[in-house]
Design an enzyme around this catalytic site. Structure first.
Site, short mmCIF file in Angstrom:
data_model
loop_
_atom_site.label_atom_id
_atom_site.label_comp_id
_atom_site.label_asym_id
_atom_site.label_seq_id
_atom_site.Cartn_x
_atom_site.Cartn_y
_atom_site.Cartn_z
N GLU A 184 0.58 -1.07 0.01
CA GLU A 184 0.00 0.10 -0.12
C GLU A 184 0.62 1.44 0.05
O GLU A 184 0.45 2.32 -0.18
CB GLU A 184 -1.07 0.13 1.10
CG GLU A 184 -0.52 -0.10 2.44
CD GLU A 184 -1.90 0.18 3.41
OE1 GLU A 184 -2.39 -0.87 3.63
OE2 GLU A 184 -1.72 0.96 4.33
N CYS A 231 -0.72 -8.58 3.87
CA CYS A 231 -2.13 -8.85 3.98
C CYS A 231 -2.58 -8.56 2.55
O CYS A 231 -1.48 -8.83 1.68
CB CYS A 231 -2.83 -7.98 4.92
SG CYS A 231 -2.28 -7.94 6.37
N HIS A 271 -11.48 -13.18 8.00
CA HIS A 271 -12.25 -12.16 8.19
C HIS A 271 -13.56 -12.55 8.42
O HIS A 271 -14.51 -11.74 8.64
CB HIS A 271 -12.17 -11.25 6.99
CG HIS A 271 -10.71 -10.71 6.55
ND1 HIS A 271 -10.23 -9.66 7.21
CD2 HIS A 271 -9.98 -11.26 5.68
CE1 HIS A 271 -9.07 -9.61 6.52
NE2 HIS A 271 -8.84 -10.45 5.92
N1 GLN Z 1 1.59 -10.79 13.20
C1 GLN Z 1 0.40 -9.71 12.98
C2 GLN Z 1 -0.74 -10.71 13.30
O1 GLN Z 1 -0.84 -11.72 13.52
C3 GLN Z 1 0.40 -9.62 11.49
C4 GLN Z 1 -0.92 -9.04 11.39
C5 GLN Z 1 -1.11 -8.18 9.99
O2 GLN Z 1 -0.07 -8.30 9.09
N2 GLN Z 1 -2.01 -7.39 9.73
O3 GLN Z 1 -1.68 -9.95 13.94
ZN ZN Z 2 -2.02 -9.68 7.32
#
Ligand code: GLN
Ligand code: ZN
Length: 789
Positions: free
Chosen positions: A632, A670, A721
């Site tokens: 991003e 992500c 999610h």
């Molecule tokens: N290690 C983080 C978790 O598990 C990674 C989260 C992320 O990259 N959004 O919450």
């Molecule tokens: Zn993630």
């Protein structure tokens, strides 16, 4: 000099959320049924009134209205023009509040007979999904993506821009309504129909805008601000033509209504000829990100075009050096008539915290270098005054501004010779692992002895109400340090025991001690500051308080080693060290503006490198460095991508390559479109990457063929999610899909992301199924049940 000769001051848009997050609390109270729609609307109205009054009292002359939104201004625009997807069962007419919020947030289906009036549209017993949400340009604000069909029709259904104008007028304040431009609206939209380009709907959409402009004019509006930030993107000839067509039409709709077209977030670049050829009364330029535009556009634009000069940074929290700005623009604007100029922030101040005066715990020096929306408004007024009446008229404010800038430039709180020395001594050896991946992977396989399709998770386990309660009690001083530690140890130990029990191969400590993946690190690094009230809207009622990177960054003490050690002491299985990467820390913070972003990132990278080597020294065999925000951070223009990717990859490597061959480096990203950046992902040279792929049914893996991506990968097989628990068969099917693209030796089995937002009741069966799926695959592969992929 008379008032009429004052150069106008505009703010383009102000934060909506309220100094004390009044909007959030009003929304959440309404959503939970604790308060009425009338209560919510009354809070919103009071916030608007206060924001207008403040600007008025500070001397802003072009006060925006309709910059307010209950949720999101793109969603408002969709509702205003009648772009409501059919699943919301909207019956026409003004979009009611509950459909508006269903579009924003989805809705749990009501079972028959639950008796909620006004909720009839919900598909009974089903979950009504929200519209998709995505990042607004390169900010951390998220808008609702308009969904348009090829047979889409539009109609003017809301008078919100007019209502707000009249609402301000009733308070004695004359405003300049802001609306999102039709071309940017369509550019941001998506269509479910394959190959259909929403821009084709422009001729159908324009009559709605024309009608709106005519009605604004009739209501007494003289200027309207139309935001078209799409003008700073890479546009194709059709899209440029769309601008010409749209503004040709709109300028005729209400000829006496003056349009200030606002562009921001970058230079017009190759769109500048298009922009200045449009029949407009005014054009706003972002002169913070693209100061050079003042000269070119100023020279080429028609002499009767009012230029709104975006001189104060609307994207960052730094106090401006006002005399330096005046020095810079003076030679260019010296000969211009005053009525050709307006003073403005670079973009709407939506992305700013509201008021620095709320911060009582910040370091006084750091505080003296900052300006939030309220302070930036004052800066705009000073600039306008100095330009209109001469610098003497604003001598005091200008002097204070220059002094703060000088103090910041030389402060030892900003400059740490040790950090600067370390940056200067970075060499190529610090940016690569000792051996290539093929060699490392042999060493790691021997050292770790993992089975095929090793199973793991991304790091966090559920942040239960108990975990959050204990943390907040500790922060408030109601729970002692010792008791809090005892509590966290208990949680961590239970998580380790349970992971062992269900047979995961690589364990995590669960991150119970962390408030947020950036803040947890930021609070332990030097050179970062945290506010108490510096909230910025991320989406809807979700606000974040980004850290402020104000100085050279270093890591005084180990940050995670103790918790990792504790977790590893409980088990023979490897526990991953868990860190947030430098690019993500940078992209989710306000970054200093006195050094390039790349330099600020290198400093964070060295701090993380220190942590990585400390973890290795403590015995960690695997260390995960999360780079959730890597993708991003990509610049808006393609031509700028390479420079960003080069330094972002370099920083990840600086952070991760200080270890020996046997130490396995993991990273996690992500949801991302990887196709165009796969080379950079490969260049990061992590031993293992985990990514989010379950919802796209592994389509996102298309970028990662073995030839393009030789290292190991854990494509997510469990959509974290959703509260739904995936079946063993579904998980196996996803791994089988992954096997079509990657070799067995490359594949890991893990969820899409961290599990902190889920409940244990969901996580437990889901991970049991995940382990079962991996075991079944192992047996089949070992029995030769599959042809080699
Ligand atoms: N290690 C983080 C978790 O598990 C990674 C989260 C992320 O990259 N959004 O919450
Ligand atoms: Zn993630």
């Amino acid at each position: 000099m008379t008032i009429s000769q004052q150069i106008p001051v505009a703010t383009l848009g102000m934060p909506r959320i309220g100094r004390r997050r009044e909007l959030k609390f009003a929304l959440e109270s309404y959503w939970s049924g604790k308060s009425s729609a009338a209560d919510l609307l009354a809070t919103a109205k009071a916030l608007r009134a206060a924001t207008w009054r403040e600007q008025h009292d500070r001397g802003v002359s072009k006060i925006p209205s309709n910059d307010f939104s209950l949720y999101d201004h793109v969603l408002d625009t969709a509702a205003m023009v009648g772009a409501v997807p059919s699943r919301y069962a909207w019956k026409g007419g003004e979009v009611p509040l509950d459909i508006y919020f269903a579009m924003a947030r989805g809705k749990q289906g009501e079972t028959a007979g639950c008796g909620h009036a006004g909720h009839e549209h919900a598909v009974q017993g089903h979950h009504l999904t929200a519209m998709e949400m995505t990042k607004w340009f390169d900010t951390n604000y998220h808008y609702m993506v308009p969904e348009l069909t090829d047979d889409q029709t539009f109609a003017l259904l809301s008078t919100k821009p007019i209502d707000y104008f009249l609402e301000a007028k009733a308070l004695g304040i004359h405003t300049r309504p802001v609306i999102l431009g039709p071309v940017t609206f369509l550019k941001l939209a998506k269509s479910p129909a394959e190959g259909f380009n929403p821009m084709a709907l422009l001729p159908r959409l324009l009559p709605v805008y024309e009608q709106l402009l005519r009605r604004l004019k009739l209501s007494g509006v003289d200027w309207v601000q139309i935001d078209e930030p799409a003008l700073v993107l890479d546009l194709n000839p059709n899209e440029r033509a769309a601008f010409e067509f749209a503004y040709g039409q709109l300028s005729k709709a209400a000829p006496e209504l003056k349009i200030m077209l606002a562009t921001y977030f970058g230079p017009l670049g190759d769109n500048h000829e298009t922009a200045i050829s449009l029949p407009l009364a005014g054009l706003h330029l972002d002169l913070v990100r693209a100061p050079e535009q003042l000269e070119t556009v100023g020279r080429l634009a028609p002499k009767d075009l009012v230029l709104s000069l975006g001189l104060i940074d609307g994207r960052n929290v730094w106090r401006a050096n006002l005399p330096a700005i005046l020095d810079r623009i003076k030679p260019i604007v010296a000969g211009w008539p005053m009525d050709r100029v307006e003073i403005a922030p670079s973009c709407s101040m939506l992305h700013m915290p509201i008021d620095l005066r709320m911060e009582t715990a910040l370091d006084v020096d750091v505080s003296s270098w900052l300006a939030f929306a309220a302070q930036k408004t004052e800066e705009l007024v000073v600039l306008a005054q100095a330009l209109s009446e001469g610098r003497e008229a604003a001598a005091g404010a200008l002097k204070a501004s220059a002094e703060a800038a000088a103090a910041r430039a030389t402060s030892t709180k900003v400059h740490d010779p040790l950090v600067e020395g370390r940056i200067a001594s970075i060499d190529d050896a610090m940016k690569q692992r000792k051996s290539a991946f093929a060699q490392r992977s042999r060493v790691q396989a021997a050292a770790l002895g993992l089975p095929p399709f090793p199973t793991t998770t991304i790091g966090s386990f559920p942040q239960t109400p108990e975990v959050r309660k204990a943390r907040s009690a500790h922060v408030k001083g109601e729970l002692s340090y010792v008791d809090y530690e005892t509590f966290l140890k208990k949680e961590t130990e239970a998580a380790i025991r349970w992971q062992e029990e269900i047979g995961l191969d690589v364990l995590v400590h669960g991150e119970f001690e962390r408030n947020d993946m950036v803040q947890h690190f930021g609070e332990q690094l030097s050179g970062l500051a945290f506010t108490q009230h510096g909230w910025v809207q991320s989406y809807g009622s979700r606000y974040v308080r980004p850290p402020i990177i104000f100085g050279d960054v270093s890591r005084p003490n180990p940050m995670t080693v103790r918790w990792w050690q504790f977790a590893q002491s409980l088990t023979e299985k490897p526990v991953k060290g868990m860190l947030t990467g430098p690019v993500t820390i940078l992209n989710w913070s306000f970054v200093r503006d006195d050094v390039p972003r790349s330099d600020a990132c290198r400093q964070i990278a060295l701090a993380i490198r220190d942590e990585v080597t400390d973890l290795e020294r403590a015995g960690a065999r695997m260390i995960q460095i999360d780079e959730a925000a890597f993708r991003e951070g990509l610049p808006l223009r393609k031509s700028d991508w390479k420079v960003y990717l080069d330094w972002a990859v370099e920083c990840f490597r600086l952070a991760s390559t200080g270890v020996g061959d046997a130490t396995q480096i993991h990273t996690h990203m992500c949801y991302s479109e990887f196709n165009e950046i796969i080379d950079a992902i490969a260049e990061m040279d992590a031993d293992v990457i985990s990514i989010e792929t379950s919802r796209s049914k592994m389509e996102l893996l298309d970028a990662f063929t073995s030839s393009k991506y030789p290292n190991e990968i854990g494509p997510g097989v469990y959509d974290i999610h959703s509260p739904r628990v995936p079946e063993v068969g579904e998980i196996s099917d996803l791994v089988m899909l992954a096997r079509e693209r990657l070799s067995d030796g490359q594949l890991w089995v893990n969820p899409d992301c961290g599990l902190k937002t889920r409940k244990w009741e969901e996580v437990r069966p889901a991970l049991v199924n995940m382990v079962a799926a991996a075991c079944a695959l192992r047996e089949k592969v070992q029995a030769g049940g599959f042809p080699d992929s």
